[in-house]
Design a protein around this motif. Structure first.
Motif, PDB file in Angstrom:
ATOM      1  N   THR A  90      23.503  -8.974 -69.165  1.00  0.00           N
ATOM      2  CA  THR A  90      22.780  -9.385 -67.962  1.00  0.00           C
ATOM      3  C   THR A  90      23.751  -9.544 -66.797  1.00  0.00           C
ATOM      4  OG1 THR A  90      21.036 -10.498 -69.203  1.00  0.00           O
ATOM      5  CG2 THR A  90      21.403 -11.220 -66.928  1.00  0.00           C
ATOM      6  N   ALA A  91      23.466  -8.851 -65.707  1.00  0.00           N
ATOM      7  CA  ALA A  91      24.346  -8.871 -64.537  1.00  0.00           C
ATOM      8  C   ALA A  91      23.739  -8.008 -63.447  1.00  0.00           C
ATOM      9  CB  ALA A  91      25.734  -8.344 -64.902  1.00  0.00           C
ATOM     10  N   VAL A  92      24.351  -8.063 -62.290  1.00  0.00           N
ATOM     11  CA  VAL A  92      24.070  -7.081 -61.247  1.00  0.00           C
ATOM     12  C   VAL A  92      25.077  -5.946 -61.427  1.00  0.00           C
ATOM     13  CG1 VAL A  92      23.928  -6.612 -58.781  1.00  0.00           C
ATOM     14  CG2 VAL A  92      23.215  -8.847 -59.674  1.00  0.00           C
ATOM     15  N   TYR A  93      24.577  -4.730 -61.490  1.00  0.00           N
ATOM     16  CA  TYR A  93      25.417  -3.560 -61.731  1.00  0.00           C
ATOM     17  C   TYR A  93      25.621  -2.808 -60.422  1.00  0.00           C
ATOM     18  CZ  TYR A  93      25.227  -4.225 -66.748  1.00  0.00           C
ATOM     19  OH  TYR A  93      25.382  -4.744 -68.013  1.00  0.00           O
ATOM     20  N   TYR A  94      26.890  -2.456 -60.183  1.00  0.00           N
ATOM     21  CA  TYR A  94      27.274  -1.794 -58.949  1.00  0.00           C
ATOM     22  C   TYR A  94      27.935  -0.454 -59.239  1.00  0.00           C
ATOM     23  CZ  TYR A  94      26.780  -6.443 -56.829  1.00  0.00           C
ATOM     24  OH  TYR A  94      26.311  -7.658 -56.396  1.00  0.00           O
ATOM     25  N   CYS A  95      27.656   0.496 -58.361  1.00  0.00           N
ATOM     26  CA  CYS A  95      28.297   1.796 -58.385  1.00  0.00           C
ATOM     27  C   CYS A  95      29.421   1.780 -57.341  1.00  0.00           C
ATOM     28  CB  CYS A  95      27.245   2.849 -58.041  1.00  0.00           C
ATOM     29  SG  CYS A  95      27.826   4.524 -57.905  1.00  0.00           S
ATOM     30  N   ASN A  96      30.520   2.456 -57.639  1.00  0.00           N
ATOM     31  CA  ASN A  96      31.677   2.431 -56.746  1.00  0.00           C
ATOM     32  C   ASN A  96      32.369   3.785 -56.702  1.00  0.00           C
ATOM     33  OD1 ASN A  96      34.996   1.876 -57.274  1.00  0.00           O
ATOM     34  ND2 ASN A  96      34.128   1.253 -55.303  1.00  0.00           N
ATOM     35  N   VAL A  97      32.656   4.237 -55.467  1.00  0.00           N
ATOM     36  CA  VAL A  97      33.481   5.415 -55.237  1.00  0.00           C
ATOM     37  C   VAL A  97      34.486   5.049 -54.148  1.00  0.00           C
ATOM     38  CG1 VAL A  97      33.584   7.794 -54.444  1.00  0.00           C
ATOM     39  CG2 VAL A  97      31.651   7.033 -55.834  1.00  0.00           C
ATOM     40  N   GLN A  98      35.750   5.058 -54.490  1.00  0.00           N
ATOM     41  CA  GLN A  98      36.813   4.632 -53.564  1.00  0.00           C
ATOM     42  C   GLN A  98      36.455   3.258 -52.987  1.00  0.00           C
ATOM     43  OE1 GLN A  98      37.946   7.683 -50.751  1.00  0.00           O
ATOM     44  NE2 GLN A  98      38.083   9.255 -52.324  1.00  0.00           N
ATOM     45  N   ASP A  99      36.241   3.155 -51.684  1.00  0.00           N
ATOM     46  CA  ASP A  99      35.913   1.849 -51.098  1.00  0.00           C
ATOM     47  C   ASP A  99      34.417   1.704 -50.807  1.00  0.00           C
ATOM     48  OD1 ASP A  99      36.858   2.432 -47.599  1.00  0.00           O
ATOM     49  OD2 ASP A  99      35.822   3.685 -49.077  1.00  0.00           O
ATOM     50  N   LEU A 100      33.607   2.610 -51.349  1.00  0.00           N
ATOM     51  CA  LEU A 100      32.165   2.543 -51.164  1.00  0.00           C
ATOM     52  C   LEU A 100      31.506   1.801 -52.322  1.00  0.00           C
ATOM     53  CD1 LEU A 100      31.387   6.211 -50.055  1.00  0.00           C
ATOM     54  CD2 LEU A 100      31.504   4.184 -48.591  1.00  0.00           C
ATOM     55  N   TRP A 101      30.570   0.929 -51.981  1.00  0.00           N
ATOM     56  CA  TRP A 101      29.821   0.177 -52.979  1.00  0.00           C
ATOM     57  C   TRP A 101      28.339   0.253 -52.644  1.00  0.00           C
ATOM     58  CZ3 TRP A 101      32.152  -2.285 -57.116  1.00  0.00           C
ATOM     59  CH2 TRP A 101      33.545  -2.420 -57.052  1.00  0.00           C
ATOM     60  N   GLY A 102      27.520   0.267 -53.674  1.00  0.00           N
ATOM     61  CA  GLY A 102      26.098   0.146 -53.457  1.00  0.00           C
ATOM     62  C   GLY A 102      25.703  -1.313 -53.353  1.00  0.00           C
ATOM     63  N   GLN A 103      24.384  -1.547 -53.238  1.00  0.00           N
ATOM     64  CA  GLN A 103      23.889  -2.905 -53.091  1.00  0.00           C
ATOM     65  C   GLN A 103      23.690  -3.587 -54.437  1.00  0.00           C
ATOM     66  OE1 GLN A 103      22.006  -0.272 -53.238  1.00  0.00           O
ATOM     67  NE2 GLN A 103      20.329  -0.904 -54.589  1.00  0.00           N
ATOM     68  N   GLY A 104      23.747  -2.814 -55.500  1.00  0.00           N
ATOM     69  CA  GLY A 104      23.613  -3.373 -56.836  1.00  0.00           C
ATOM     70  C   GLY A 104      22.182  -3.329 -57.343  1.00  0.00           C
ATOM     71  N   THR A 105      22.038  -3.339 -58.654  1.00  0.00           N
ATOM     72  CA  THR A 105      20.729  -3.392 -59.293  1.00  0.00           C
ATOM     73  C   THR A 105      20.800  -4.402 -60.434  1.00  0.00           C
ATOM     74  OG1 THR A 105      18.951  -2.071 -60.292  1.00  0.00           O
ATOM     75  CG2 THR A 105      21.194  -1.427 -60.850  1.00  0.00           C
ATOM     76  N   GLN A 106      19.805  -5.267 -60.499  1.00  0.00           N
ATOM     77  CA  GLN A 106      19.822  -6.366 -61.471  1.00  0.00           C
ATOM     78  C   GLN A 106      19.348  -5.875 -62.835  1.00  0.00           C
ATOM     79  OE1 GLN A 106      20.611  -9.882 -61.131  1.00  0.00           O
ATOM     80  NE2 GLN A 106      20.406  -9.758 -63.377  1.00  0.00           N
ATOM     81  N   VAL A 107      20.123  -6.213 -63.851  1.00  0.00           N
ATOM     82  CA  VAL A 107      19.743  -5.957 -65.236  1.00  0.00           C
ATOM     83  C   VAL A 107      19.654  -7.313 -65.932  1.00  0.00           C
ATOM     84  CG1 VAL A 107      20.471  -4.983 -67.447  1.00  0.00           C
ATOM     85  CG2 VAL A 107      20.777  -3.671 -65.329  1.00  0.00           C
TER      86      VAL A 107
END
Length: 111
Positions: A90-107
């Motif tokens: 259980t967590a908020v999952y984030y995608c990352n490329v270099q210094d870019l991040w998404g807003q996250g999605t809750q699992v």
């Protein structure tokens, strides 16, 4: 500027599966390593998985054998297939490329 958008999170019972997606507004995944991280309120953001440009994958010990990261270049999307989920996933999952991040999605994994 390229943006990352995660989706696919939700509530699932222990032992269940979810597939997270990270979609980019530009064609960046085939030229960059892509990572998934996760974060809970009580912990620092932790590494989950990486998919390198050459196709190499690496996983945190806590998810090895249960999670799979993959890339769909045509759709500018990276997936994280999660199976045999546990409450501790259980967590908020984030995608990352270099210094870019998404807003996250809750699992949330709970019975």
């Amino acid at each position: 500027q390229v943006q990352l958008v995660e989706s696919g999170g939700g509530l699932v019972q222990p032992g269940g599966s979810l597939r997270l997606s990270c979609t980019a507004s530009g064609n960046i995944f085939r030229f960059n390593d892509v990572r998934w991280y996760r974060q809970t309120l009580s912990k620092e953001r932790e590494f989950v998985a990486v998919l390198r440009v050459n196709g190499y994958t690496y996983y945190a010990d806590s998810v090895k054998g249960r999670f799979t990261i993959s890339r769909d270049n045509a759709a500018n999307t990276v997936h994280l297939q999660m199976s045999s989920l546990k409450p501790e996933d259980t967590a908020v999952y984030y995608c990352n490329v270099q210094d870019l991040w998404g807003q996250g999605t809750q699992v949330t994994v709970s019975s």
